[in-house]
Motif scaffolding. Structure first.
Motif, PDB file in Angstrom:
ATOM      1  N   MET A 112    -100.102  23.091  -7.646  1.00 37.37           N
ATOM      2  CA  MET A 112     -99.350  23.046  -8.900  1.00 37.37           C
ATOM      3  C   MET A 112     -97.887  23.388  -8.684  1.00 37.37           C
ATOM      4  O   MET A 112     -96.986  22.706  -9.197  1.00 37.37           O
ATOM      5  CB  MET A 112     -99.967  24.018  -9.918  1.00 37.37           C
ATOM      6  N   VAL A 113     -97.626  24.448  -7.918  1.00 41.45           N
ATOM      7  CA  VAL A 113     -96.258  24.923  -7.726  1.00 41.45           C
ATOM      8  C   VAL A 113     -95.432  23.915  -6.940  1.00 41.45           C
ATOM      9  O   VAL A 113     -94.295  23.582  -7.321  1.00 41.45           O
ATOM     10  CB  VAL A 113     -96.264  26.292  -7.018  1.00 41.45           C
ATOM     11  N   LEU A 114     -95.970  23.414  -5.834  1.00 44.75           N
ATOM     12  CA  LEU A 114     -95.200  22.500  -4.991  1.00 44.75           C
ATOM     13  C   LEU A 114     -94.980  21.149  -5.674  1.00 44.75           C
ATOM     14  O   LEU A 114     -93.873  20.591  -5.613  1.00 44.75           O
ATOM     15  CB  LEU A 114     -95.908  22.312  -3.652  1.00 44.75           C
ATOM     16  N   ALA A 115     -96.003  20.634  -6.340  1.00 46.07           N
ATOM     17  CA  ALA A 115     -95.851  19.342  -7.018  1.00 46.07           C
ATOM     18  C   ALA A 115     -94.833  19.435  -8.150  1.00 46.07           C
ATOM     19  O   ALA A 115     -93.936  18.583  -8.273  1.00 46.07           O
ATOM     20  CB  ALA A 115     -97.203  18.872  -7.550  1.00 46.07           C
ATOM     21  N   SER A 116     -94.955  20.461  -8.978  1.00 47.01           N
ATOM     22  CA  SER A 116     -93.997  20.617 -10.077  1.00 47.01           C
ATOM     23  C   SER A 116     -92.617  20.994  -9.554  1.00 47.01           C
ATOM     24  O   SER A 116     -91.601  20.630 -10.164  1.00 47.01           O
ATOM     25  CB  SER A 116     -94.499  21.670 -11.072  1.00 47.01           C
TER      26      SER A 116
END
Length: 223
Positions: A19-23
């Motif tokens: 979630m963190v890296l994609a966003s």
């Protein structure tokens, strides 16, 4: 700590990182162009359009003003339209990205405005186009600040992704709520907190190292 809890922590950590890296990537893809637009269209910019700058800035600030947990709920219909569901890791990326884009845009705008105007004037005096100023002056000179801002954005997204667990987004926040809070399992709670602390420290250390390295490798423009 049992093997089951370790497996749950490992799976939740992987979901949080996803979630963190994609966003985070989407925040840069959307926020950096916004920052460049805000700088270029400011009254003293290369393309002065004060009205457009104020309108874009107003939209950016309006999104930033909405608390993430409220934005998360407001975007449920849009998330369901884009992803097909409002639950799960993929669904959480949509509101996380929308919240992170204006956040990173303002941070990047500050870094871009800190570039020495003398360099911009020098390139313009030598016949450089406005695109060349952006490509060869603004972006390279502000890169250490952009990296630092991206690090701050990632750290903020870690906390936001934990809040997204409140509506079943998965990740460490969901694990803490379902297995820690609702089942009164303090071991899971402390495990989640420990992983979040380590994750934030690693992200911050990596960001600081990259920013410092870029500052040392940039040529000096002092006479």
């Amino acid at each position: 700590m049992s093997r089951l809890i370790l497996d749950l922590l490992w799976r939740a950590t992987a979901q949080t990182l996803e979630m963190v890296l994609a966003s985070g990537v989407l925040a840069v893809a959307g926020g950096l162009p916004l920052a460049v637009l805000l700088v270029l269209t400011s009254p003293n910019g290369l393309y002065p359009m004060p009205l457009l700058s104020r309108m874009v800035g107003g939209v950016v600030d309006a999104v930033r003003a909405v608390p993430f947990i409220i934005l998360l709920v407001l975007l449920i219909p849009f998330t369901r339209m884009v992803v097909g569901t409002a639950l799960g890791t993929a669904a959480a990326i949509v509101p996380l990205s929308i919240a992170a884009i204006p956040y990173f845009a303002r941070i990047a705008e500050v870094s871009l405005r800190e570039v020495d105007t003398g360099l911009v004037d020098a390139v313009r005096a030598m016949g450089g186009t406005r695109w060349m100023v952006v490509r060869y002056v603004l972006l390279p000179e502000s890169l250490p600040g952009l990296i630092s801002g991206f690090t701050v954005t990632l750290v903020t997204l870690v906390g936001a992704s934990a809040m997204a667990g409140a509506i079943g987004a998965g990740g460490l926040g969901d694990l803490a709520i379902r297995y820690g809070y609702q089942r009164f399992n303090t071991t899971v709670m402390f495990g989640v907190v420990a992983v979040l602390v380590v994750l934030v420290m690693l992200l911050q250390a990596a960001g600081n190292f990259c920013a410092q390295y870029l500052r040392h490798t940039q040529p000096s423009h002092k006479a």
